[in-house]
Design an enzyme around this catalytic site. Sequence first.
Site, PDB file in Angstrom:
ATOM      1  N   CYS A  94      -3.009   6.683  11.968  1.00 56.46           N
ATOM      2  CA  CYS A  94      -2.437   5.332  11.860  1.00 56.46           C
ATOM      3  C   CYS A  94      -0.922   5.373  11.759  1.00 56.46           C
ATOM      4  CB  CYS A  94      -3.034   4.596  10.671  1.00 56.46           C
ATOM      5  SG  CYS A  94      -2.565   5.284   9.060  1.00 56.46           S
ATOM      6  N   HIS A 374      -3.198   3.135   4.532  1.00 55.47           N
ATOM      7  CA  HIS A 374      -3.205   2.825   5.961  1.00 55.47           C
ATOM      8  C   HIS A 374      -1.863   2.230   6.368  1.00 55.47           C
ATOM      9  CE1 HIS A 374      -4.860   1.916   9.856  1.00 55.47           C
ATOM     10  NE2 HIS A 374      -4.729   0.612   9.712  1.00 55.47           N
ATOM     11  N   ASN A 399      -2.552  -4.128  13.994  1.00 52.77           N
ATOM     12  CA  ASN A 399      -3.314  -2.969  13.556  1.00 52.77           C
ATOM     13  C   ASN A 399      -3.557  -2.016  14.726  1.00 52.77           C
ATOM     14  OD1 ASN A 399      -4.647  -1.321  11.774  1.00 52.77           O
ATOM     15  ND2 ASN A 399      -6.298  -2.731  11.317  1.00 52.77           N
TER      16      ASN A 399
END
Length: 458
Positions: A94, A374, A399
Amino acid sequence: MKKTFIFLSKRCSLFILCVFCLSMNAQTISEELMSALRDSYQETAEQRALRNAASGNDLRKLALNQDNLQAFETEFTLRVPNKGITDQKQSGRCWMFTGLNVLRAAAISEHNLDKLEFSEAYLFFYDQLEKANLFLQSVIDTRKLPLDDKKVEFLFKNPIGDGGTFTGVADLVNKYGLVPAEVMPETFTTNSTSRFRGLISMKLREQGITLRESKATDKQLVSMKEDMLKTIYRMLVTVMGVPPQEFMWKGETYTPASFADKYVRKELVSDYVMLMNDPTREYYKVYEIDLDRHIYEGQNWLYLNLPIEEIQKMAIASLRDSVAMYFSCDVGKELNSDRGLLDLRNYDYGAIFGTEFTMDKRQRIQTYASGSSHAMTLVAVNLQDTVNYTMPDRWMVENSWGEKSGWKGHLIMTDEWFREYMFRLVVLKKYVPQNLQDILRQKPVRLPVWDPMFMPEE
């Protein structure tokens, strides 16, 4: 005298034994305590119905706050335009997707491109190679320390991983450049890293213990390490392919370095500042995480710890200029993934159990209940005061879980959630006020790499 002494000793011993038994009874779950616990639970018809429901259902669905399911706003005062949602699949990259998405948004805007995605596979190849070298060289550097030393223990527990932070993106792009995604596409292993990570970790541990047990000189150890890296390189090529050194794209010939020079016109190391909101540590201080970097010669993770209000001001300033930011948080807390909404009112677990969960952000960090897990790309904010660009009530991030995840590939969060679970933000230095830039000159407070607050985003 002797008999008296023996008598007193027995009485004293009996007294101590009684106190010890009482103490033990207080420290254990005795029959009396067990009886009191049973008596404390009074099962009403309502409680029995709740127990039946809770035992046969997902608690998240049972705790879903029906009063909070009304439609939520998806319009924002300030929003950075983006084109295309990326997908990290079953990998812990991520941080890399987020960092490259920040750079991608700027490149698309500056060059008026229909679309662009930098190759995460390309950068991941060198990330893994560099982390392998970092581990092996660190083993050499610490070989005189005992195997149970905290630093040595950390190294062998964490020889390599696919998590990271923005500092990794900055160092890797500076050293290896970039290529478009179509020039070095994803493979099965880059999309699903766990099995390969286990294998490369095993090999590195094997190589590391060989280096520690060797009687070779410093120069010989470095030579041994370089031979070991040939094995690591071969493993990486087998599952990812050979990274290109030259390629054609849109009719032009590039090297990874020349491509990065054209599409990333910023000095990534010096132009960006990492901000942190960690209420367990003193604000307006610079902190450095020891041994937390992606490249041996690169920078350790460095950040400025600030109150959340200060960070929000800089975030809004960046969004006013349509500049996206690297953002990380504790994404699993209060997330309604079906709606793509992060809201403190999403779930009411307290109503199920007849209690309240009352820890604040500081207490959650101190007790390991919360931490940054994250990274995503901050792209929007809605402001109640549009004259002074203040009073945010909601934010949005792009995202890297695919376009079908959340709200069209995005997550929307209330400002209350932002304050409780946001941890890190990376902004261009020009959005940092001068008084805060001055703090960056101070000598950093050095923190250990094993602090759980500073584990890499995945």
